[in-house]
Design an enzyme around this catalytic site. Structure first.
Site, short mmCIF file in Angstrom:
data_model
loop_
_atom_site.label_atom_id
_atom_site.label_comp_id
_atom_site.label_asym_id
_atom_site.label_seq_id
_atom_site.Cartn_x
_atom_site.Cartn_y
_atom_site.Cartn_z
N GLY A 51 0.82 -1.21 0.00
CA GLY A 51 0.00 0.00 0.00
C GLY A 51 0.86 1.25 0.00
NE ARG A 54 -3.96 6.28 -3.47
CZ ARG A 54 -4.26 5.19 -4.19
NH1 ARG A 54 -4.54 4.03 -3.58
NH2 ARG A 54 -4.28 5.25 -5.50
CB ILE A 56 0.48 6.43 6.40
CG1 ILE A 56 -0.45 7.46 7.04
CG2 ILE A 56 1.56 5.99 7.41
CD1 ILE A 56 -1.32 6.90 8.16
CE LYS A 76 -6.16 -3.32 -4.94
NZ LYS A 76 -7.52 -3.85 -4.70
CE1 TYR A 202 -10.31 -0.49 8.95
CE2 TYR A 202 -10.88 0.67 10.98
CZ TYR A 202 -10.03 0.48 9.90
OH TYR A 202 -8.89 1.24 9.79
#
Length: 313
Positions: A51, A54, A56, A76, A202
């Site tokens: 990830g 973008r 953090i 991705k 979550y």
């Protein structure tokens, strides 16, 4: 700092108050200091970030690049997204501009073959892996009745399973590093029901990342430092802009640099002594002498008392 209970802004008698001439923001009235033992910088180190295109994750990569690190961006996004800034190519450009060597790999961490191929490419390119940052995460702040199983599976596949699989795949290479670290961007564990009720799916997915810290730090104690890092306040990311609160929440947030700077402190410390902790960003920086956090405010007109606390804090 090795806390499994709630972070509290109330007085903790086990933590001495700061000297009378030292002040801290309201969110850190009595900081929990950690005795970091710094052992150099990240020059020549290979940092792989899930990830990382973008937010953090990218900010941590840029901070490492300033030392001359090799930064591997797993993401991705190849083509620009209408609502999410940043692609693999743009992230790599920022890494190189900051002074690092960049390798961008399109990778969906839900799939084992993708991660295996990415790790192999990393090792072929840079000769090994020193640091793993598990930043990739999916979020849906919905209650139980509103959470369809597609969203549930997505969060658990990326957050918990992806973190476990990324770490597992990199561990053989981390063991060969002189100062290996795994850093998960996940909250401190707290089994009080109030942290679960509003968005159970979550919370379970994020806590899965934290349980990886709890287990792996003990399993690999002495050979790999494994820690979690979480923000005290809301951080200005695309998730905050698009999911949590829009412009008003962004104004009441800190910028991504506070997470990058605190991650840097952790990743440049001794892996044998810094492990098994659930760190909070501003306490990490306070531990190494930072007293003024105003530069991290997104909107300078907002005072510390107006900042929005993170919802896991």
């Amino acid at each position: 700092m090795q806390r499994i209970q709630a972070i509290s802004n109330q007085f903790n008698p086990t933590i001495p108050p700061p000297a009378s001439n030292v002040t801290y923001p309201w969110v850190m009235k009595y900081p929990d200091f950690f005795p970091f033992e710094q052992i150099g910088n990240l020059k020549g180190k290979t940092v792989i970030i899930s990830g990382g295109s973008r937010g953090i994750g990218l900010a941590i990569g840029i901070r490492a690049a300033k030392d001359g690190a090799n930064v591997v961006i797993l993401a991705k996004t190849v083509d620009p997204h209408p609502k999410l800034p940043g692609t693999i190519a743009s992230a790599c450009a920022e890494i190189e501009k900051a002074g690092g060597k960049a390798l961008g790999i399109q990778c969906d961490i839900r799939f084992e073959k993708d991660i295996q191929a990415a790790v192999q490419k990393t090792v072929e390119t840079f000769g090994g892996i020193d640091i793993v940052v598990n930043s990739a995460s999916a979020i849906s702040l919905t209650d139980t009745e509103s959470t369809d199983m597609k969203k549930y599976d997505l969060m658990h596949s990326i957050n918990t399973r992806g973190t476990y699989l990324m770490s597992k795949t990199c561990i053989p290479y981390l063991k060969k590093s002189s100062n290996p670290h795994i850093l998960n961007l996940s909250p401190p564990l707290n089994m009080q029901s109030k942290w679960f009720a509003p968005h159970l799916a979550y919370t379970m997915a994020k806590y899965g990342m934290s349980m990886c810290v709890l287990g792996m730090s003990e399993e690999f104690k002495g050979s790999i430092g494994v820690n979690a890092l979480w923000p005290r306040t809301s951080i200005a990311t695309a998730a905050v802009q698009n999911v949590l609160g829009g412009d008003s929440m962004m104004q009441a947030s800190r910028n991504v640099e506070i997470m990058a700077d605190s991650a840097y402190v952790i990743l440049t410390s001794c892996h044998k002594k810094t492990t098994g902790n659930f760190f909070i960003d501003d306490e990490v920086l306070a531990s190494v002498g930072v007293k003024d956090f105003t530069k991290y405010r997104c909107d300078p007109k907002f005072s510390d008392s107006q900042l929005a606390p993170d919802f896991f804090i």
